[in-house]
Design an enzyme around this catalytic site. Structure first.
Site, PDB file in Angstrom:
ATOM      1  CB  SER A   1       3.331   0.948   6.106  1.00 14.18           C
ATOM      2  OG  SER A   1       2.147   1.173   6.833  1.00 14.18           O
TER       3      SER A   1
ATOM      4  CG  ASP B   1       0.189  -4.051   2.604  1.00 13.57           C
ATOM      5  OD1 ASP B   1       0.787  -3.652   1.591  1.00 13.57           O
ATOM      6  OD2 ASP B   1      -0.444  -3.297   3.365  1.00 13.57           O
TER       7      ASP B   1
ATOM      8  CG  HIS C   1      -0.353   0.263   2.519  1.00 15.11           C
ATOM      9  ND1 HIS C   1       0.049  -0.734   3.385  1.00 15.11           N
ATOM     10  CD2 HIS C   1      -0.067   1.431   3.161  1.00 15.11           C
ATOM     11  CE1 HIS C   1       0.537  -0.201   4.484  1.00 15.11           C
ATOM     12  NE2 HIS C   1       0.493   1.115   4.379  1.00 15.11           N
TER      13      HIS C   1
END
Length: 267
Positions: free
Chosen positions: A167, A97, A66
């Site tokens: 992230s 992810d 993402h």
């Protein structure tokens, strides 16, 4: 004598505490240069910063999918302030992810991937990331649990703090190997350190499917020479000497001559 067990407990507790702290320090020193900020300009005009880490000396970088999806332009900032040229997304996983980026580079510091199938709840972890763009922030925690989703995909629940821009942060085991990649948190009032990471074996699969190969594993633990020059090792040796001195004072050894005389039969 009644204080002897208490002393032993304190001695070994202090040594274990020093070992744990030193391990986080050593992991950070060895791996921080390979952890990067991923700067993204999105197709909708927005900008985004995430975290990534170098997998190969020639510039293969892992991050969360993402972070790099819908990107118009991506570049990389290293912890020494150097900025790369444009980074290209070369692969993205469909079930987890994760994505792979590639820049043109040589001789980059890189991490070593561990076997995430060996991860157990309760293991100590070290996370290096860029929360709120505070580059190379070190945090620690535990593998809180290994979760299996309905589709069979595994997640690592972790207690290390994860904030926006984290992230893609590598999660290291006690040997300094990446065993998972942070990607999400439960938000909302009352939720504390409910964070999740993708096991590293999914990343190994993505690297292989994209046609890349990883370098041979680097040394995961300090060598004997490194230990001997480390202040922590000196502390352990000193603690052992203190313990030996106390044991000798409390339990004096009988001389060999006395032992011989007492064990020799008469006549």
């Amino acid at each position: 004598m009644r204080f002897f067990p208490l002393f032993l407990f304190f001695l070994f507790w202090a040594t274990a505490d020093c070992l744990a702290q030193n391990n986080h320090v050593w992991i950070a020193e060895q791996n921080a240069p390979a952890v990067v900020a991923v700067n993204v300009a999105k197709t909708d005009g927005s900008t985004f910063t995430g975290t990534g880490f170098v997998l190969t000396p020639d510039g293969l970088i892992a991050t969360s999918r993402h972070v790099s999806e819908n990107a118009l332009y991506i570049n990389i900032t290293f912890n020494n302030g150097a900025v790369s040229g444009e980074a290209a997304q070369v692969a993205a996983a469909g079930n987890v992810d994760l994505s792979l980026l590639k820049i043109q580079a040589r001789n980059l510091p890189h991490v070593t991937l561990g076997d995430s199938d060996t991860v157990l709840p309760g293991q100590t972890i070290t996370v290096i990331g860029n929360p709120r763009r505070l580059q190379n922030t070190i945090s620690s925690g535990l593998i809180s649990q290994v979760r299996k989703k309905a589709d069979g995909v595994l997640w690592h629940q972790i207690s290390a703090p994860i904030s926006p821009s984290s992230s893609g942060s590598p999660v290291f085991n006690a040997d300094g190997q990446v065993v998972s990649i942070a990607f999400a948190s439960y938000k909302g009032e009352g939720n504390q350190n409910l964070n999740f990471a993708v096991p590293s074996n999914y990343l190994k699969e993505l690297v292989s499917a994209a046609g890349y190969s990883l370098p041979a594993p680097q040394q995961a633990v300090p060598s004997t020479q490194e230990l001997s020059s480390n202040p922590l090792w000196a502390h352990i040796q000193k603690s052992w000497r203190i313990l030996q001195d106390l044991l000798h004072s409390w339990f004096p050894a009988k001389s060999a001559q006395n032992t011989l005389e007492k064990s020799t039969p008469n006549g």
